[in-house]
Design a protein around this motif. Structure first.
Motif, PDB file in Angstrom:
ATOM      1  N   MET A 124       0.842  -1.208   0.000  1.00  0.00           N
ATOM      2  CA  MET A 124       0.000   0.000   0.000  1.00  0.00           C
ATOM      3  C   MET A 124       0.876   1.258   0.000  1.00  0.00           C
ATOM      4  SD  MET A 124      -3.099  -0.703  -0.449  1.00  0.00           S
ATOM      5  CE  MET A 124      -3.640   0.982  -0.233  1.00  0.00           C
ATOM      6  N   GLY A 125       1.999   1.206   0.693  1.00  0.00           N
ATOM      7  CA  GLY A 125       2.934   2.329   0.679  1.00  0.00           C
ATOM      8  C   GLY A 125       3.465   2.589  -0.723  1.00  0.00           C
ATOM      9  N   GLU A 126       3.804   1.529  -1.435  1.00  0.00           N
ATOM     10  CA  GLU A 126       4.293   1.669  -2.831  1.00  0.00           C
ATOM     11  C   GLU A 126       3.189   2.205  -3.735  1.00  0.00           C
ATOM     12  OE1 GLU A 126       7.392   1.246  -4.031  1.00  0.00           O
ATOM     13  OE2 GLU A 126       8.003   0.893  -1.980  1.00  0.00           O
ATOM     14  N   ILE A 127       1.985   1.709  -3.563  1.00  0.00           N
ATOM     15  CA  ILE A 127       0.861   2.177  -4.381  1.00  0.00           C
ATOM     16  C   ILE A 127       0.615   3.662  -4.134  1.00  0.00           C
ATOM     17  CG2 ILE A 127      -1.650   1.994  -4.677  1.00  0.00           C
ATOM     18  CD1 ILE A 127      -1.253  -1.094  -4.168  1.00  0.00           C
ATOM     19  N   LYS A 128       0.622   4.074  -2.883  1.00  0.00           N
ATOM     20  CA  LYS A 128       0.398   5.495  -2.559  1.00  0.00           C
ATOM     21  C   LYS A 128       1.515   6.364  -3.130  1.00  0.00           C
ATOM     22  CE  LYS A 128      -0.931   6.184   1.747  1.00  0.00           C
ATOM     23  NZ  LYS A 128      -1.111   5.966   3.193  1.00  0.00           N
ATOM     24  N   LYS A 129       2.732   5.839  -3.106  1.00  0.00           N
ATOM     25  CA  LYS A 129       3.851   6.584  -3.683  1.00  0.00           C
ATOM     26  C   LYS A 129       3.662   6.746  -5.200  1.00  0.00           C
ATOM     27  CE  LYS A 129       7.719   5.075  -2.104  1.00  0.00           C
ATOM     28  NZ  LYS A 129       8.930   4.229  -1.969  1.00  0.00           N
ATOM     29  N   LEU A 130       3.262   5.667  -5.869  1.00  0.00           N
ATOM     30  CA  LEU A 130       3.040   5.725  -7.305  1.00  0.00           C
ATOM     31  C   LEU A 130       1.875   6.639  -7.671  1.00  0.00           C
ATOM     32  CD1 LEU A 130       3.594   1.948  -8.060  1.00  0.00           C
ATOM     33  CD2 LEU A 130       4.996   3.826  -8.923  1.00  0.00           C
ATOM     34  N   LEU A 131       0.875   6.720  -6.791  1.00  0.00           N
ATOM     35  CA  LEU A 131      -0.273   7.601  -7.031  1.00  0.00           C
ATOM     36  C   LEU A 131       0.001   9.043  -6.574  1.00  0.00           C
ATOM     37  CD1 LEU A 131      -3.204   5.272  -5.882  1.00  0.00           C
ATOM     38  CD2 LEU A 131      -2.725   6.032  -8.216  1.00  0.00           C
ATOM     39  N   LYS A 132       1.165   9.220  -5.938  1.00  0.00           N
ATOM     40  CA  LYS A 132       1.555  10.537  -5.406  1.00  0.00           C
ATOM     41  C   LYS A 132       0.540  11.065  -4.393  1.00  0.00           C
ATOM     42  CE  LYS A 132       4.352  11.827  -9.371  1.00  0.00           C
ATOM     43  NZ  LYS A 132       4.235  10.886 -10.441  1.00  0.00           N
ATOM     44  N   ILE A 133       0.162  10.196  -3.441  1.00  0.00           N
ATOM     45  CA  ILE A 133      -0.743  10.619  -2.366  1.00  0.00           C
ATOM     46  C   ILE A 133      -0.125  10.322  -1.015  1.00  0.00           C
ATOM     47  CG2 ILE A 133      -2.876  10.485  -3.654  1.00  0.00           C
ATOM     48  CD1 ILE A 133      -3.376   7.750  -2.388  1.00  0.00           C
TER      49      ILE A 133
END
Length: 121
Positions: A112-121
């Protein structure tokens, strides 16, 4: 609100990931096979696609290549999430246009941390 499309045939993994995305106020959609995944990507135009490689109807490699060669979807980042972690599979995923690779089994919190980083949130 950011929008993510998960293309995953495992109900257990899909349910967990969709739930975690919704907790983070991310609009989450789920396709359980490659054909519906491509169709949903074209309709929804998500901010990020999470893609399994071993899928019914179309493989993740085929789905990724289709998405990355279509004018409507080529800009959408595709994250491969797979147990196929050997060099050949990673190379095939990169050749198909994948932007990022997360090996399974994955830790939900760090993923989830990687996903949020990729989504820039």
């Amino acid at each position: 609100m950011k929008k993510v499309l998960l293309i995953e045939d495992s109900k257990v993994l899909g349910t967990a990931l969709i739930g975690a995305l919704k907790v983070e106020n991310i609009e989450a959609h789920w396709a359980d096979n490659g054909v519906s995944g491509v169709q949903m990507a074209k309709q929804l135009k998500p901010d990020l696609i999470l893609l399994d490689l071993m899928l019914p109807k179309l493989s993740g490699f085929e789905v990724c290549k289709m998405l990355k060669t279509d004018n409507a979807t080529w800009r959408i980042p595709v994250v491969i999430m797979s147990t196929l972690t050997d060099a050949e599979s990673r190379d095939r995923a990169t050749e198909a246009g994948a932007d990022y690779f997360i090996p399974k089994p994955y830790d939900l919190a760090s993923t989830m941390g990687e996903i949020k980083k990729l989504l820039k949130i």
